[in-house]
Each structure stands twice: as C-alpha cells, then as structure tokens.
Design an enzyme around this catalytic site. Structure first.
Site, short mmCIF file in Angstrom:
data_model
loop_
_atom_site.label_atom_id
_atom_site.label_comp_id
_atom_site.label_asym_id
_atom_site.label_seq_id
_atom_site.Cartn_x
_atom_site.Cartn_y
_atom_site.Cartn_z
N TYR A 64 -4.62 7.63 7.29
CA TYR A 64 -4.65 6.16 7.31
C TYR A 64 -4.85 5.67 8.75
O TYR A 64 -5.75 4.88 9.03
CB TYR A 64 -3.35 5.61 6.72
N ALA A 101 2.76 -4.45 3.33
CA ALA A 101 3.58 -3.30 3.69
C ALA A 101 2.75 -2.07 3.35
O ALA A 101 1.96 -2.08 2.41
CB ALA A 101 4.89 -3.29 2.90
N CYS A 102 2.93 -1.02 4.14
CA CYS A 102 2.25 0.25 3.89
C CYS A 102 3.29 1.36 4.01
O CYS A 102 4.01 1.43 5.01
CB CYS A 102 1.11 0.45 4.88
N VAL A 103 3.36 2.18 2.98
CA VAL A 103 4.37 3.22 2.91
C VAL A 103 3.69 4.55 2.64
O VAL A 103 2.81 4.65 1.78
CB VAL A 103 5.36 2.92 1.75
N TRP A 155 0.85 -1.18 0.00
CA TRP A 155 0.00 0.00 0.00
C TRP A 155 0.89 1.24 0.00
O TRP A 155 1.85 1.32 0.77
CB TRP A 155 -0.86 0.05 1.26
#
Length: 146
Positions: free
Chosen positions: A85, A108-110, A77
């Site tokens: 978020y 993973a979220c960045v 993401w």
C-alpha cells in the site's frame, strides 16, 4: 448542498482524506467490497488492479442507492500488505481519482492478516450521505439546527 469537511483549527491539512465530515440526509452504506467483478471473479492479483475494481464496485453500490462519489463521508480500507500500500501510493492516488474523483471523505486504513476471499488484497466499506436540500453551510450551523 454539500457535506461539510471538518478541519480542527491549527491541524495540518490531510492529503487524500478528511479528518471528519458533517452531513445530513439519506445515508447509503456499502458492504465490504473487494476486487472482483460483478460475477464475483478476480481478473487480477495485482494490488492496484484490485483497488480499481474495488473502487468501481463501491461506486456501483453507491449509484444503486442514488448516491455518487461526491456523497462519500467515510471509507474504511482493509489491506493485506501495508508495505505494498505505502510503496504504491502514487499509483493508488491516480486510481482513486480516476474512479472517485477528487472526493476525499474521512478515511481509515487497516492492515489485516487476511480477508475472507483468499485472493483479495483489499476490501473497502463506504458510507455516503445524500444531503437534504436545507443542509447548513457549516458545522456550527448544523449544531444550531438540532
């Protein structure tokens, strides 16, 4: 057969994602999907609305490859506002389960400075594996079949 979730011994079980996934079969990869419709038009600037549409787009691409949410092994993401978020996690979880069910792959979220489409607030890449019929039940069994 199902993919095998990887959970190292002694680690706290993650909520909403897996630490890892072992899989064997036909791989399906999506390009980065964003919150616009099939005509590449945004219907909303709301983060949750865009997330719903983004997940619907991911699901549509998976289905075009013969896969479904149950075959997801990885999601990445990219969000433009981590505070939004984090402050909307409850709504985000509800939308995720609505579109993809209770399938929680490695994720993973960045946070990024921006996405290529100026109005986009989220982009998601997905990897799915449609398991071979003879996929082993455990990662240990997988290691012995190589």
């Amino acid at each position: 057969m199902k993919n095998t979730l990887l959970q190292p011994e002694g680690w706290v079980t993650p909520k909403g994602y897996a630490n890892g996934v072992a899989a064997r079969g036909t791989m399906v990869f999506t390009g980065g999907q964003i919150g616009w419709n099939a005509q590449q038009q945004f219907e909303s600037d709301d983060f949750i609305d865009q997330t719903r549409q983004t997940l619907l787009n991911v699901r549509a691409v998976l289905e075009a490859g013969g896969a479904g949410p149950e075959h997801l092994v990885r999601l990445t993401w990219y969000v433009t506002d981590r505070n939004e978020y984090n402050s909307r996690l409850k709504e985000l979880g509800a939308v995720y389960r609505e579109v993809l069910g209770k399938n929680f792959p490695a994720m993973a979220c960045v946070q990024v400075a921006g996405l290529m489409e100026e109005r986009a607030k989220i982009e998601i890449e997905a990897t799915a594996v449609i398991p071979d019929r003879a996929f082993p039940a455990t990662a240990a069994a997988l290691a012995h079949t190589e």
